[in-house]
Motif scaffolding. Structure first.
Motif, PDB file in Angstrom:
ATOM      1  N   ARG A   1       0.862  -1.181   0.000  1.00  0.00           N
ATOM      2  CA  ARG A   1       0.000   0.000   0.000  1.00  0.00           C
ATOM      3  C   ARG A   1       0.901   1.235   0.000  1.00  0.00           C
ATOM      4  O   ARG A   1       1.692   1.441   0.918  1.00  0.00           O
ATOM      5  N   LEU A   2       0.743   2.041  -1.045  1.00  0.00           N
ATOM      6  CA  LEU A   2       1.544   3.252  -1.197  1.00  0.00           C
ATOM      7  C   LEU A   2       0.635   4.455  -1.019  1.00  0.00           C
ATOM      8  O   LEU A   2      -0.378   4.590  -1.702  1.00  0.00           O
ATOM      9  N   SER A   3       0.997   5.325  -0.099  1.00  0.00           N
ATOM     10  CA  SER A   3       0.268   6.563   0.135  1.00  0.00           C
ATOM     11  C   SER A   3       1.137   7.718  -0.368  1.00  0.00           C
ATOM     12  O   SER A   3       2.321   7.795  -0.023  1.00  0.00           O
ATOM     13  N   VAL A   4       0.556   8.573  -1.204  1.00  0.00           N
ATOM     14  CA  VAL A   4       1.298   9.704  -1.773  1.00  0.00           C
ATOM     15  C   VAL A   4       0.634  10.999  -1.325  1.00  0.00           C
ATOM     16  O   VAL A   4      -0.485  11.306  -1.741  1.00  0.00           O
ATOM     17  N   GLU A   5       1.300  11.740  -0.458  1.00  0.00           N
ATOM     18  CA  GLU A   5       0.823  13.072  -0.048  1.00  0.00           C
ATOM     19  C   GLU A   5       1.364  14.092  -1.037  1.00  0.00           C
ATOM     20  O   GLU A   5       2.564  14.121  -1.327  1.00  0.00           O
ATOM     21  N   ILE A   6       0.489  14.948  -1.546  1.00  0.00           N
ATOM     22  CA  ILE A   6       0.868  15.962  -2.525  1.00  0.00           C
ATOM     23  C   ILE A   6       0.899  17.313  -1.821  1.00  0.00           C
ATOM     24  O   ILE A   6      -0.098  17.734  -1.227  1.00  0.00           O
ATOM     25  N   HIS A   7       2.058  17.964  -1.858  1.00  0.00           N
ATOM     26  CA  HIS A   7       2.241  19.261  -1.204  1.00  0.00           C
ATOM     27  C   HIS A   7       2.552  20.314  -2.266  1.00  0.00           C
ATOM     28  O   HIS A   7       3.303  20.057  -3.210  1.00  0.00           O
ATOM     29  N   SER A   8       1.957  21.494  -2.109  1.00  0.00           N
ATOM     30  CA  SER A   8       2.136  22.567  -3.081  1.00  0.00           C
ATOM     31  C   SER A   8       2.461  23.872  -2.361  1.00  0.00           C
ATOM     32  O   SER A   8       2.004  24.106  -1.234  1.00  0.00           O
ATOM     33  N   TYR A   9       3.231  24.713  -3.026  1.00  0.00           N
ATOM     34  CA  TYR A   9       3.674  25.985  -2.458  1.00  0.00           C
ATOM     35  C   TYR A   9       2.674  27.089  -2.772  1.00  0.00           C
ATOM     36  O   TYR A   9       2.187  27.197  -3.898  1.00  0.00           O
ATOM     37  N   THR A  10       2.350  27.892  -1.781  1.00  0.00           N
ATOM     38  CA  THR A  10       1.494  29.057  -1.966  1.00  0.00           C
ATOM     39  C   THR A  10       2.366  30.308  -1.871  1.00  0.00           C
ATOM     40  O   THR A  10       2.816  30.666  -0.779  1.00  0.00           O
ATOM     41  N   PRO A  11       2.648  30.976  -3.012  1.00  0.00           N
ATOM     42  CA  PRO A  11       3.553  32.131  -2.988  1.00  0.00           C
ATOM     43  C   PRO A  11       3.091  33.249  -2.045  1.00  0.00           C
ATOM     44  O   PRO A  11       3.911  33.900  -1.396  1.00  0.00           O
ATOM     45  N   GLU A  12       1.763  33.461  -1.959  1.00  0.00           N
ATOM     46  CA  GLU A  12       1.249  34.542  -1.110  1.00  0.00           C
ATOM     47  C   GLU A  12       1.604  34.313   0.356  1.00  0.00           C
ATOM     48  O   GLU A  12       1.888  35.256   1.089  1.00  0.00           O
ATOM     49  N   GLU A  13       1.577  33.070   0.792  1.00  0.00           N
ATOM     50  CA  GLU A  13       1.883  32.749   2.185  1.00  0.00           C
ATOM     51  C   GLU A  13       3.336  32.366   2.395  1.00  0.00           C
ATOM     52  O   GLU A  13       3.837  32.392   3.523  1.00  0.00           O
ATOM     53  N   GLY A  14       3.992  31.969   1.317  1.00  0.00           N
ATOM     54  CA  GLY A  14       5.370  31.508   1.447  1.00  0.00           C
ATOM     55  C   GLY A  14       5.462  30.173   2.167  1.00  0.00           C
ATOM     56  O   GLY A  14       6.453  29.889   2.837  1.00  0.00           O
ATOM     57  N   LEU A  15       4.427  29.331   1.997  1.00  0.00           N
ATOM     58  CA  LEU A  15       4.361  28.052   2.709  1.00  0.00           C
ATOM     59  C   LEU A  15       3.951  26.921   1.771  1.00  0.00           C
ATOM     60  O   LEU A  15       3.272  27.152   0.768  1.00  0.00           O
ATOM     61  N   PHE A  16       4.337  25.706   2.152  1.00  0.00           N
ATOM     62  CA  PHE A  16       3.854  24.504   1.479  1.00  0.00           C
ATOM     63  C   PHE A  16       2.659  23.972   2.244  1.00  0.00           C
ATOM     64  O   PHE A  16       2.647  23.959   3.476  1.00  0.00           O
ATOM     65  N   HIS A  17       1.633  23.530   1.517  1.00  0.00           N
ATOM     66  CA  HIS A  17       0.438  22.942   2.123  1.00  0.00           C
ATOM     67  C   HIS A  17       0.151  21.601   1.460  1.00  0.00           C
ATOM     68  O   HIS A  17       0.366  21.441   0.259  1.00  0.00           O
ATOM     69  N   GLN A  18      -0.393  20.678   2.245  1.00  0.00           N
ATOM     70  CA  GLN A  18      -0.853  19.429   1.650  1.00  0.00           C
ATOM     71  C   GLN A  18      -2.138  19.724   0.892  1.00  0.00           C
ATOM     72  O   GLN A  18      -3.084  20.282   1.432  1.00  0.00           O
ATOM     73  N   VAL A  19      -2.152  19.344  -0.383  1.00  0.00           N
ATOM     74  CA  VAL A  19      -3.322  19.634  -1.226  1.00  0.00           C
ATOM     75  C   VAL A  19      -4.039  18.364  -1.683  1.00  0.00           C
ATOM     76  O   VAL A  19      -5.055  18.440  -2.362  1.00  0.00           O
ATOM     77  N   GLY A  20      -3.515  17.225  -1.313  1.00  0.00           N
ATOM     78  CA  GLY A  20      -4.172  15.978  -1.704  1.00  0.00           C
ATOM     79  C   GLY A  20      -3.395  14.778  -1.227  1.00  0.00           C
ATOM     80  O   GLY A  20      -2.257  14.883  -0.770  1.00  0.00           O
ATOM     81  N   VAL A  21      -4.035  13.640  -1.315  1.00  0.00           N
ATOM     82  CA  VAL A  21      -3.390  12.367  -1.002  1.00  0.00           C
ATOM     83  C   VAL A  21      -3.987  11.300  -1.905  1.00  0.00           C
ATOM     84  O   VAL A  21      -5.180  11.332  -2.203  1.00  0.00           O
ATOM     85  N   ARG A  22      -3.156  10.406  -2.380  1.00  0.00           N
ATOM     86  CA  ARG A  22      -3.627   9.286  -3.213  1.00  0.00           C
ATOM     87  C   ARG A  22      -3.127   7.992  -2.606  1.00  0.00           C
ATOM     88  O   ARG A  22      -1.995   7.916  -2.130  1.00  0.00           O
ATOM     89  N   GLN A  23      -3.985   6.996  -2.623  1.00  0.00           N
ATOM     90  CA  GLN A  23      -3.638   5.671  -2.114  1.00  0.00           C
ATOM     91  C   GLN A  23      -3.565   4.712  -3.295  1.00  0.00           C
ATOM     92  O   GLN A  23      -4.480   4.681  -4.120  1.00  0.00           O
ATOM     93  N   LEU A  24      -2.495   3.936  -3.361  1.00  0.00           N
ATOM     94  CA  LEU A  24      -2.339   2.956  -4.428  1.00  0.00           C
ATOM     95  C   LEU A  24      -2.100   1.579  -3.827  1.00  0.00           C
ATOM     96  O   LEU A  24      -1.301   1.432  -2.891  1.00  0.00           O
ATOM     97  N   ALA A  25      -2.787   0.584  -4.346  1.00  0.00           N
ATOM     98  CA  ALA A  25      -2.539  -0.809  -3.983  1.00  0.00           C
ATOM     99  C   ALA A  25      -1.712  -1.422  -5.097  1.00  0.00           C
ATOM    100  O   ALA A  25      -2.126  -1.453  -6.257  1.00  0.00           O
ATOM    101  N   ILE A  26      -0.504  -1.879  -4.769  1.00  0.00           N
ATOM    102  CA  ILE A  26       0.423  -2.368  -5.780  1.00  0.00           C
ATOM    103  C   ILE A  26       0.699  -3.849  -5.512  1.00  0.00           C
ATOM    104  O   ILE A  26       1.170  -4.209  -4.440  1.00  0.00           O
ATOM    105  N   PRO A  27       0.358  -4.715  -6.466  1.00  0.00           N
ATOM    106  CA  PRO A  27       0.509  -6.151  -6.229  1.00  0.00           C
ATOM    107  C   PRO A  27       1.962  -6.585  -6.093  1.00  0.00           C
ATOM    108  O   PRO A  27       2.866  -5.944  -6.639  1.00  0.00           O
TER     109      PRO A  27
END
Length: 197
Positions: free
Chosen positions: A168-194
């Motif tokens: 089970r692979l979990s991928v957290e996606i983080h993106s930068y917001t220039p206005e705040e100067g911060l990275f935020h988590q904007v999504g997560v995807r779960q993959l089942a890999i045989p």
């Protein structure tokens, strides 16, 4: 020259327990727990305004052996390469020129995951293999601010679990917001890999 460029990063690229230098260090193999990281170089000289790449025949020959050996050990095989081996990700002038050759190898040998850069954005694709689909994930640049939607700096955080029937692979996606100067988590995807044994 090698000494003035990639040699500066050699300590981070060479295989475990192997002394080597120059372009022959690829494909590199580093094993961390149940994960085998296999690094390829797709860097080649190009004409101005081109950003294409290629994985040499010598690398492809050794890659085939490494994939076979690490599969027999039951490892989660992650291929790391700059240019995407999946079709339709890059424009012609930026593509992997021997993409079909690398795809054919992956179709035969399988892998659990391919990570690439080059596009400077999150991309999700797959390569079908005889052992199941291989996720191909493009990661954005963490240092390019980018003002267009989908081109902001970002990074992915991967978590892997070994379950009874699959990885089970979990991928957290983080993106930068220039206005705040911060990275935020904007999504997560779960993959089942045989398991591919």
């Amino acid at each position: 020259k090698w000494e003035e460029t990639l040699a500066q990063w050699q300590a981070y690229m060479v295989s475990d327990h192997v002394a080597g230098n120059g372009p022959s260090i690829f494909p590199s193999l580093r094993i961390r727990g149940p994960v085998a990281f296999i690094g390829l170089s797709s860097a080649v000289p190009t004409l101005p305004f081109l950003a294409s790449g290629a994985v040499s025949e010598q690398q492809l020959e050794r890659l085939e052996q490494q994939l076979e050996e690490t599969r027999s050990q039951g490892l989660f095989r992650v291929i790391v390469v700059h240019h995407s081996p999946a079709s339709g990700v890059d424009r012609r002038r930026k593509r992997l020129t021997n993409q079909a050759r690398l795809q054919a190898l992956l179709e035969r040998q399988g892998a659990e995951l391919v990570l690439h850069g080059h596009t400077h954005r999150s991309t999700w694709g797959r390569i079908s293999s005889t052992r199941g689909d291989i996720p191909v994930i493009g990661t954005p640049s963490a240092s390019a601010v980018g003002h267009r939607t989908g081109r902001q700096a970002g990074y992915h955080l991967y978590r892997l679990e070994q379950l009874e029937a699959h990885w089970r692979l979990s991928v957290e996606i983080h993106s930068y917001t220039p206005e705040e100067g911060l990275f935020h988590q904007v999504g997560v995807r779960q993959l089942a890999i045989p398991y591919q044994r």
